[in-house]
Write a protein that holds these residues in place. Sequence first.
Motif, mmCIF file in Angstrom:
data_model
loop_
_atom_site.group_PDB
_atom_site.id
_atom_site.type_symbol
_atom_site.label_atom_id
_atom_site.label_comp_id
_atom_site.label_asym_id
_atom_site.label_seq_id
_atom_site.Cartn_x
_atom_site.Cartn_y
_atom_site.Cartn_z
ATOM 1 N N ILE A 93 0.779 -0.860 0.008
ATOM 2 C CA ILE A 93 -0.507 -0.448 -0.229
ATOM 3 C C ILE A 93 1.104 1.542 -0.150
ATOM 4 O O ILE A 93 0.322 2.666 -1.183
ATOM 5 C CB ILE A 93 -0.934 -0.474 0.978
ATOM 6 C CG1 ILE A 93 -1.761 -1.843 0.953
ATOM 7 C CG2 ILE A 93 -1.493 1.333 0.774
ATOM 8 C CD1 ILE A 93 -2.570 -1.359 0.223
ATOM 9 N N THR A 94 1.977 1.402 0.847
ATOM 10 C CA THR A 94 2.715 2.519 0.954
ATOM 11 C C THR A 94 3.614 2.479 -0.182
ATOM 12 O O THR A 94 3.530 3.813 -0.784
ATOM 13 C CB THR A 94 3.840 1.784 2.201
ATOM 14 O OG1 THR A 94 3.129 2.149 2.755
ATOM 15 C CG2 THR A 94 4.714 3.451 1.759
ATOM 16 N N THR A 117 11.843 -8.842 7.956
ATOM 17 C CA THR A 117 12.150 -8.281 7.087
ATOM 18 C C THR A 117 11.423 -7.260 7.161
ATOM 19 O O THR A 117 11.570 -5.701 6.685
ATOM 20 C CB THR A 117 11.107 -9.269 5.791
ATOM 21 O OG1 THR A 117 11.545 -10.215 4.743
ATOM 22 C CG2 THR A 117 10.819 -8.112 4.437
ATOM 23 N N PRO A 118 10.234 -7.076 7.680
ATOM 24 C CA PRO A 118 9.736 -5.982 8.218
ATOM 25 C C PRO A 118 10.531 -4.886 8.877
ATOM 26 O O PRO A 118 10.767 -3.649 8.365
ATOM 27 C CB PRO A 118 8.505 -6.042 9.632
ATOM 28 C CG PRO A 118 8.227 -8.130 9.165
ATOM 29 C CD PRO A 118 8.938 -8.183 7.996
ATOM 30 N N TYR A 131 13.366 1.450 3.452
ATOM 31 C CA TYR A 131 11.960 2.525 2.670
ATOM 32 C C TYR A 131 12.288 4.194 3.272
ATOM 33 O O TYR A 131 12.443 4.843 2.787
ATOM 34 C CB TYR A 131 10.610 1.985 2.810
ATOM 35 C CG TYR A 131 9.918 3.215 2.426
ATOM 36 C CD1 TYR A 131 9.528 2.475 0.703
ATOM 37 C CD2 TYR A 131 9.776 4.179 3.345
ATOM 38 C CE1 TYR A 131 8.321 3.452 0.745
ATOM 39 C CE2 TYR A 131 7.965 4.691 2.236
ATOM 40 C CZ TYR A 131 7.797 4.509 1.044
ATOM 41 O OH TYR A 131 7.131 5.321 1.433
ATOM 42 N N GLN A 132 12.443 3.363 4.593
ATOM 43 C CA GLN A 132 12.883 4.812 5.565
ATOM 44 C C GLN A 132 14.377 5.229 5.022
ATOM 45 O O GLN A 132 14.162 7.340 5.011
ATOM 46 C CB GLN A 132 12.622 4.808 6.859
ATOM 47 C CG GLN A 132 12.219 5.962 7.925
ATOM 48 C CD GLN A 132 12.879 5.666 9.325
ATOM 49 O OE1 GLN A 132 12.770 4.719 9.538
ATOM 50 N NE2 GLN A 132 12.933 7.147 9.923
ATOM 51 N N GLN A 135 11.219 3.808 -4.340
ATOM 52 C CA GLN A 135 12.163 3.636 -5.821
ATOM 53 C C GLN A 135 13.459 2.104 -5.062
ATOM 54 O O GLN A 135 13.472 1.113 -5.928
ATOM 55 C CB GLN A 135 12.471 3.873 -6.821
ATOM 56 C CG GLN A 135 12.796 3.862 -7.872
ATOM 57 C CD GLN A 135 11.508 3.806 -8.511
ATOM 58 O OE1 GLN A 135 10.359 4.354 -8.415
ATOM 59 N NE2 GLN A 135 11.513 3.034 -9.882
ATOM 60 N N ALA A 136 14.190 2.710 -4.582
ATOM 61 C CA ALA A 136 14.965 2.074 -4.139
ATOM 62 C C ALA A 136 14.726 0.633 -3.471
ATOM 63 O O ALA A 136 15.608 -0.885 -3.405
ATOM 64 C CB ALA A 136 16.026 2.651 -3.137
ATOM 65 N N THR A 137 13.440 0.557 -2.632
ATOM 66 C CA THR A 137 13.421 -0.797 -1.759
ATOM 67 C C THR A 137 12.919 -1.705 -3.139
ATOM 68 O O THR A 137 13.042 -2.654 -3.648
ATOM 69 C CB THR A 137 11.841 -0.134 -0.936
ATOM 70 O OG1 THR A 137 12.362 0.848 0.207
ATOM 71 C CG2 THR A 137 11.046 -1.533 -0.629
#
Length: 393
Positions: free
Chosen positions: A235-236, A348-349, A356-357, A362-364
């Motif tokens: 979603i993010t 993973t989370p 992401y942070q 895009q890198a994620t």
Amino acid sequence: MQPPNPKPATSGIILLGLVQILSWGGSFYIMAVLAAPVIRETGWSQQWVYGALSLGILISGLLAPLSGRIIASTGGRGMLAASGVVMALGLVMVGNAHQLWLFLCAWLIIGVGMAMGLYDALFATLGTLYGGFARGAITGITLISGFCTSLVWPGIAFLIEWLGWRHACFAYAGMLVVTVWPMYYFAIPHRLPPGYQPVSRTQGNSAIAPLLFWLLCSIFTLASVIMTAISVQLITLLQASGYSLAAALAVSAILGPCQVASRIVDMAFKRGHPIWTTFFSVGLVAVGLLTLTLFPHLAVFSMLLYGAGNGLRAIVRGTLPLAMVKSEEYAIVVGRMARPALIGQAATPLIGGYVYQTMGSQATLWLLCALALINVALVVILKGMLPRPAESV
């Protein structure tokens, strides 16, 4: 020798699919609906609340080899049946948790129940009892349980709205106690196949060549990591690509039906070697993620591909090892393979959130694409190492 009933009955497959919906719903998937009301009432941080689920998954991974050895020795029926009681105990503790430490302890208990009763334990049991005939049952079970989130999330949300989150945990715990034990006892034979010889831990460790074992572990771990990252961040990521929240939710809703559809298609090709199902699984995931990264306006198409590939993942984790080891060795091998995949899921989370942070959406996405492409390469290597008779099955 084959068991008296060499194939699981259709009624048993249906019951096992339903009990997996209940078990996954009361453990892995419940946090998606439970977290928000827990945070609102308690004031605990989001990281700690979601971290409790990671803790449960980690415990499940650490205990997976032990579960495999128990199944190899006993057939697994009793342990599967008891898993519902253990998960229920954890949910009762969650409902009574007014301190964070008790909430975390509750998820330790739920993690034990996950090791006892989710896919890995069930597939290991079926492989031990039915050998190669378990493949059809595994596909049928994953087909039914593919509706898990579609049924469980609205149901739990209703219970929370009606009873409050604490009493919703109690209600779900009661349902697990009442249903899981009898359903497993009805669906799974109470005896091991005639002539079955329990495998020692040492024998199980030598059941498959070390390189093949670690190839399979790597393939399953990467697939699990990608699945977990997408489940947590889709979603993010879609919103970062320009989609509104409503549009992102609509796109993500495609995944469930696609997963079920791919499993239906796989049933038509059940006579082929599962390495081909593995190819389709990792290939569709890679193409889907690359499409989302390069062409974000094609998110619907990318999720159709990704959802189909991810739907096959649950089948592959049960059927591919089954084609490579003897049925009496299968439970121990699957238990050992489950550990790195579950530990990867637990981490993973945290890792995905950090990437992401610090590096952005895009890198994620590119990182996930890289992992998916590596997995395709690993499956190519695995296929080249399989003996010719296995390839022609």
